[in-house]
Design a protein around this motif. Structure first.
Motif, PDB file in Angstrom:
ATOM      1  N   ARG A  98       0.845  -1.209   0.000  1.00 39.20           N
ATOM      2  CA  ARG A  98       0.000   0.000   0.000  1.00 39.20           C
ATOM      3  C   ARG A  98       0.872   1.249   0.000  1.00 39.20           C
ATOM      4  O   ARG A  98       0.631   2.202  -0.759  1.00 39.20           O
ATOM      5  CB  ARG A  98      -0.920  -0.009   1.229  1.00 39.20           C
ATOM      6  N   PHE A  99       1.909   1.248   0.848  1.00 35.79           N
ATOM      7  CA  PHE A  99       2.801   2.395   0.964  1.00 35.79           C
ATOM      8  C   PHE A  99       3.529   2.660  -0.353  1.00 35.79           C
ATOM      9  O   PHE A  99       3.639   3.813  -0.805  1.00 35.79           O
ATOM     10  CB  PHE A  99       3.805   2.139   2.091  1.00 35.79           C
ATOM     11  N   ILE A 100       4.054   1.610  -0.975  1.00 34.94           N
ATOM     12  CA  ILE A 100       4.755   1.769  -2.245  1.00 34.94           C
ATOM     13  C   ILE A 100       3.815   2.314  -3.313  1.00 34.94           C
ATOM     14  O   ILE A 100       4.175   3.210  -4.098  1.00 34.94           O
ATOM     15  CB  ILE A 100       5.367   0.427  -2.690  1.00 34.94           C
ATOM     16  N   THR A 101       2.600   1.798  -3.360  1.00 37.17           N
ATOM     17  CA  THR A 101       1.601   2.295  -4.322  1.00 37.17           C
ATOM     18  C   THR A 101       1.357   3.775  -4.133  1.00 37.17           C
ATOM     19  O   THR A 101       1.336   4.552  -5.103  1.00 37.17           O
ATOM     20  CB  THR A 101       0.281   1.522  -4.158  1.00 37.17           C
ATOM     21  N   ARG A 102       1.183   4.194  -2.882  1.00 31.74           N
ATOM     22  CA  ARG A 102       0.892   5.595  -2.587  1.00 31.74           C
ATOM     23  C   ARG A 102       2.069   6.491  -2.948  1.00 31.74           C
ATOM     24  O   ARG A 102       1.897   7.554  -3.568  1.00 31.74           O
ATOM     25  CB  ARG A 102       0.539   5.729  -1.108  1.00 31.74           C
ATOM     26  N   THR A 103       3.281   6.091  -2.574  1.00 28.24           N
ATOM     27  CA  THR A 103       4.442   6.949  -2.816  1.00 28.24           C
ATOM     28  C   THR A 103       4.848   6.975  -4.291  1.00 28.24           C
ATOM     29  O   THR A 103       5.516   7.911  -4.734  1.00 28.24           O
ATOM     30  CB  THR A 103       5.635   6.500  -1.960  1.00 28.24           C
ATOM     31  N   LEU A 104       4.439   5.953  -5.035  1.00 35.18           N
ATOM     32  CA  LEU A 104       4.672   5.942  -6.479  1.00 35.18           C
ATOM     33  C   LEU A 104       3.695   6.848  -7.221  1.00 35.18           C
ATOM     34  O   LEU A 104       3.875   7.125  -8.401  1.00 35.18           O
ATOM     35  CB  LEU A 104       4.501   4.516  -7.018  1.00 35.18           C
ATOM     36  N   ASN A 105       2.632   7.265  -6.507  1.00 37.83           N
ATOM     37  CA  ASN A 105       1.512   7.949  -7.173  1.00 37.83           C
ATOM     38  C   ASN A 105       0.982   7.097  -8.321  1.00 37.83           C
ATOM     39  O   ASN A 105       0.664   7.602  -9.404  1.00 37.83           O
ATOM     40  CB  ASN A 105       1.942   9.331  -7.686  1.00 37.83           C
ATOM     41  N   ALA A 106       0.911   5.791  -8.072  1.00 34.52           N
ATOM     42  CA  ALA A 106       0.475   4.855  -9.097  1.00 34.52           C
ATOM     43  C   ALA A 106      -0.989   5.070  -9.451  1.00 34.52           C
ATOM     44  O   ALA A 106      -1.809   5.411  -8.594  1.00 34.52           O
ATOM     45  CB  ALA A 106       0.685   3.423  -8.615  1.00 34.52           C
ATOM     46  N   THR A 107      -1.308   4.883 -10.707  1.00 29.21           N
ATOM     47  CA  THR A 107      -2.693   4.979 -11.169  1.00 29.21           C
ATOM     48  C   THR A 107      -3.157   3.702 -11.859  1.00 29.21           C
ATOM     49  O   THR A 107      -4.362   3.529 -12.078  1.00 29.21           O
ATOM     50  CB  THR A 107      -2.870   6.151 -12.152  1.00 29.21           C
ATOM     51  N   SER A 108      -2.217   2.821 -12.192  1.00 30.95           N
ATOM     52  CA  SER A 108      -2.587   1.598 -12.903  1.00 30.95           C
ATOM     53  C   SER A 108      -1.725   0.435 -12.410  1.00 30.95           C
ATOM     54  O   SER A 108      -0.504   0.456 -12.558  1.00 30.95           O
ATOM     55  CB  SER A 108      -2.410   1.783 -14.413  1.00 30.95           C
ATOM     56  N   ILE A 109      -2.378  -0.571 -11.813  1.00 30.97           N
ATOM     57  CA  ILE A 109      -1.677  -1.675 -11.162  1.00 30.97           C
ATOM     58  C   ILE A 109      -2.221  -3.003 -11.662  1.00 30.97           C
ATOM     59  O   ILE A 109      -3.417  -3.154 -11.887  1.00 30.97           O
ATOM     60  CB  ILE A 109      -1.861  -1.599  -9.629  1.00 30.97           C
ATOM     61  N   ILE A 110      -1.325  -3.967 -11.783  1.00 30.16           N
ATOM     62  CA  ILE A 110      -1.714  -5.348 -12.034  1.00 30.16           C
ATOM     63  C   ILE A 110      -1.368  -6.162 -10.794  1.00 30.16           C
ATOM     64  O   ILE A 110      -0.236  -6.115 -10.314  1.00 30.16           O
ATOM     65  CB  ILE A 110      -0.979  -5.945 -13.251  1.00 30.16           C
ATOM     66  N   SER A 111      -2.330  -6.888 -10.270  1.00 29.20           N
ATOM     67  CA  SER A 111      -2.109  -7.799  -9.154  1.00 29.20           C
ATOM     68  C   SER A 111      -2.316  -9.220  -9.654  1.00 29.20           C
ATOM     69  O   SER A 111      -3.425  -9.599 -10.021  1.00 29.20           O
ATOM     70  CB  SER A 111      -3.082  -7.494  -8.007  1.00 29.20           C
ATOM     71  N   VAL A 112      -1.230  -9.988  -9.697  1.00 30.50           N
ATOM     72  CA  VAL A 112      -1.301 -11.392 -10.111  1.00 30.50           C
ATOM     73  C   VAL A 112      -1.182 -12.240  -8.856  1.00 30.50           C
ATOM     74  O   VAL A 112      -0.177 -12.159  -8.141  1.00 30.50           O
ATOM     75  CB  VAL A 112      -0.166 -11.751 -11.088  1.00 30.50           C
ATOM     76  N   GLY A 113      -2.206 -13.037  -8.562  1.00 34.67           N
ATOM     77  CA  GLY A 113      -2.162 -13.794  -7.318  1.00 34.67           C
ATOM     78  C   GLY A 113      -3.026 -15.034  -7.347  1.00 34.67           C
ATOM     79  O   GLY A 113      -3.676 -15.347  -8.344  1.00 34.67           O
ATOM     80  N   THR A 114      -3.014 -15.719  -6.215  1.00 40.43           N
ATOM     81  CA  THR A 114      -3.893 -16.858  -6.015  1.00 40.43           C
ATOM     82  C   THR A 114      -4.593 -16.630  -4.685  1.00 40.43           C
ATOM     83  O   THR A 114      -4.079 -16.968  -3.626  1.00 40.43           O
ATOM     84  CB  THR A 114      -3.099 -18.181  -5.994  1.00 40.43           C
ATOM     85  N   GLY A 115      -5.747 -15.978  -4.747  1.00 43.28           N
ATOM     86  CA  GLY A 115      -6.491 -15.683  -3.527  1.00 43.28           C
ATOM     87  C   GLY A 115      -5.832 -14.659  -2.634  1.00 43.28           C
ATOM     88  O   GLY A 115      -6.058 -14.646  -1.425  1.00 43.28           O
TER      89      GLY A 115
END
Length: 214
Positions: A52-69
């Motif tokens: 969450r912190f990295i996302t916020r400090t990056l000012n990210a607007t577009s993310i891909i989350s690849v996961g299993t649950g």
């Protein structure tokens, strides 16, 4: 390092994890409980909070989350987007996608959330090559071993310059997958040898490898 040093490090990890669990809001606590009740083990709270912190400090607007649950991690990424942008959740578990969609709807009802969710139940090998090149700030990869190499294969194409790909569970211990420890060691070597990325390995949670596209 001697035995005492390792013991002290374990205490630090335990404190950090308990502190991060205490910071989780009601939505995240419900997400963790619902996912685990559905048989989807959730990862480290400290790890998810760092995402969450990295996302916020990056000012990210577009993310891909690849996961299993990886429900809690996906919702922490939504938190990091600050109520805007887009999260693309790629999950090989149909139950995981169902829970993400349900909890995302609950989250959107409780706050001013203009984040767009695109949630697909498929493998990264099938889905990631279909996405637009050079449009993503961050890719986060977790879950079964088969999620990792295909995601890295597409990362240089999908990420913007300066974008990051983060691999969780680099210790290979958080998910019941016998192939994972060997896969993580192979991946680490592959990322370190790739001149398109600058990388760092951290012991946060169950281990995180963070790579930045040059």
């Amino acid at each position: 390092m001697n035995k005492t040093t390792y013991t002290n490090m374990a205490k630090v990890w335990e404190f950090t994890e308990e502190h991060a669990l205490g910071l989780e809001n009601d939505v995240l606590r419900k997400a963790r409980a619902d996912a685990e009740a559905a048989g989807l083990p959730q990862g480290s709270a400290a790890q998810a909070n760092l995402l969450r912190f990295i996302t916020r400090t990056l000012n990210a607007t577009s993310i891909i989350s690849v996961g299993t649950g990886s429900i809690v991690e996906a919702l922490q990424l939504v938190e990091g987007l600050g109520g805007a942008g887009q999260l693309t959740a790629v999950d090989s578990s149909a139950r995981g996608i169902t829970i993400i969609r349900s909890l995302f709807a609950d989250f959107s009802d409780s706050v001013d959330n203009r984040t767009t969710l695109r949630a697909v139940n498929t493998s990264p090998t099938v889905f990631l090559p279909r996405l637009n090149a050079g449009t993503y700030d961050l890719i986060v990869v977790s879950g079964v071993a088969s999620n990792y190499a295909p995601s890295f294969e597409q990362a240089a194409n999908l990420l913007k310059a300066g974008g990051r790909i983060i691999f969780t569970d680099m210790s290979g211990s958080a998910f019941p997958d016998d192939d994972k420890p060997n896969a993580m060691r192979t991946l680490l070597t592959q990322v370190e040898d790739d001149e398109r990325f600058e990388e760092a390995l951290t012991p946060t949670g169950t281990g995180m490898l963070i790579a930045v596209k040059r």
